[in-house]
Design a protein around this motif. Structure first.
Motif, PDB file in Angstrom:
ATOM      1  N   ALA A  20       0.805  -1.224   0.000  1.00  0.00           N
ATOM      2  CA  ALA A  20       0.000   0.000   0.000  1.00  0.00           C
ATOM      3  C   ALA A  20       0.836   1.271   0.000  1.00  0.00           C
ATOM      4  O   ALA A  20       0.402   2.307  -0.521  1.00  0.00           O
ATOM      5  CB  ALA A  20      -0.927   0.002   1.213  1.00  0.00           C
ATOM      6  N   VAL A  47      -2.353   4.260   5.782  1.00  0.00           N
ATOM      7  CA  VAL A  47      -3.115   3.424   4.847  1.00  0.00           C
ATOM      8  C   VAL A  47      -4.600   3.761   4.945  1.00  0.00           C
ATOM      9  O   VAL A  47      -5.295   3.886   3.922  1.00  0.00           O
ATOM     10  CB  VAL A  47      -2.867   1.931   5.119  1.00  0.00           C
ATOM     11  CG1 VAL A  47      -3.839   1.062   4.327  1.00  0.00           C
ATOM     12  CG2 VAL A  47      -1.433   1.564   4.765  1.00  0.00           C
ATOM     13  N   THR A  54      -3.736   1.797  -2.725  1.00  0.00           N
ATOM     14  CA  THR A  54      -4.066   1.385  -1.353  1.00  0.00           C
ATOM     15  C   THR A  54      -5.283   0.468  -1.327  1.00  0.00           C
ATOM     16  O   THR A  54      -5.279  -0.570  -0.637  1.00  0.00           O
ATOM     17  CB  THR A  54      -4.326   2.628  -0.486  1.00  0.00           C
ATOM     18  OG1 THR A  54      -3.167   3.456  -0.484  1.00  0.00           O
ATOM     19  CG2 THR A  54      -4.674   2.230   0.937  1.00  0.00           C
TER      20      THR A  54
END
Length: 364
Positions: A251, A270, A281
């Protein structure tokens, strides 16, 4: 350790009094303040037996009389409530480069919550030092410490830790134990997470991929869920596919695990990017959730929990992980207990022993 909160029944075996003390305590914990007559009517114990038991529990400062009941005709009955403010228990938790101490009293009130950095060079001495300070503070508040549990991730060395902590506290009747992080978090979830009496699995991503289980009212030893392989020999493990660190690598292109003692800030980043709709992500979360769902399906087939709780970092990312699980079977929910659930479970594990009727010695 039994943690089921089902309504207990009067005993018909050897230690009748101990078991019936547990009947009274668990009734009050489940139903709140009650009169002696209400306890007798609900549990099937005689009024004389309830009077004798509650007198003992008041002497031990586990119950208190909280005033008259206002919902009966004639002479008002005295209401009894859990007290236990004279007794406390402590949980220590090793997590992300720090040690957390949490203390609660028997009635469930939190007495302290401390966080201290934990060095790689002398972790045991720092754990012992915080245990001593926490026990000292609780005693200064006029409470007797019943027990202390250290919650450890599976990979943390534990040889001799219990003995060293116990020896440093210098209280003969204080029970010290060491247990797995995820297992103790499962205890906290059942007691404080709204899953009373349920068979549950608590899944942690804090230090690898671990699961704590409560099945048929019994706490089972936590284990490394991440060791599962979803294919033939040589394929990646579940932790490789669904662990927190691999997720962060996917991510966050600039993620460097060596630069962080705690993954928490990266996990929050995130979540921020996911809320903003960042495609990289969201793809990483979907990938992780898909593999995590496969692992939870295996766990469900093995032990059949009624509910699966995603803890710590998984709880933070649950809004995106849960839809990607594609899991048929038990509901999956996010923990609301935060990052110190294992410390809370460690403290509760000792207080639960009182609910079995093993009441502590009276204190002045």
């Amino acid at each position: 350790m039994t943690t089921t909160r089902a309504e207990p029944q009067p005993a018909d075996f050897a230690d009748v009094r101990t078991t019936n003390l547990a009947v009274v305590l668990r009734h009050l914990r489940a139903h709140g303040p009650s009169s002696r007559a209400a306890i007798a009517a609900s549990t099937g114990l005689t009024k004389a037996t309830v009077s004798s038991l509650t007198a003992d529990l008041i002497d031990h400062r586990l119950l208190r009389e909280s005033g008259p009941s206002g919902n009966r005709i004639g002479r008002p009955a005295t209401v009894l409530a859990l007290d236990g403010s004279a007794y406390a228990s402590i949980g220590l938790q090793i997590f992300a480069g720090q040690v957390t101490a949490l203390a609660i009293d028997y009635s469930g009130d939190q007495l302290l919550l401390w966080h201290r950095a934990l060095s790689a060079k002398q972790p045991t001495s720092e754990i012992i030092a915080l245990a001593q300070r926490a026990a000292s503070r609780v005693r200064q508040q006029g409470r007797h410490v019943l027990g202390l549990t250290v919650a450890l991730p599976n990979a943390f060395p534990r040889t001799g830790l219990r003995e060293q902590v116990s020896g440093s506290l210098r209280q003969k009747d204080l029970v010290v134990s060491v247990a797995e992080h995820a297992a103790l978090a499962a205890v906290a979830e059942q007691r404080h997470g709204g899953h009373a009496g349920a068979d549950l699995a608590y899944v942690s991503g804090a230090a690898g991929l671990e699961a704590g289980l409560i099945i048929e009212g019994h706490l089972l030893r936590g284990g490394r869920l991440g060791r599962f392989k979803l294919g033939p020999a040589g394929t990646p493990t579940l932790e490789d596919q669904a662990g927190i660190e691999p997720l962060l690598r996917r991510a966050l292109p600039d993620f460097d695990p060596e630069a962080l003692a705690d993954a928490g800030p990266a996990v929050e980043q995130v979540a921020i990017r996911a809320r903003a709709g960042d495609t990289v992500t969201l793809a990483a979360l979907k990938y992780t959730g898909g593999y995590l769902g496969q692992g939870l399906a295996v766990l469900t087939d093995l032990v059949g929990p009624e509910v699966i709780v995603l803890g710590d970092h998984f709880a933070t990312l649950a809004p995106w992980l849960i839809p990607a699980l594609n899991l048929s079977g038990p509901p999956v929910t996010a923990s609301t207990l935060g990052l110190h659930a294992a410390a809370l479970g460690g403290a509760l594990s000792h207080l639960d022993q009182v609910d079995t009727g093993r009441i502590p010695r009276p204190i002045g």
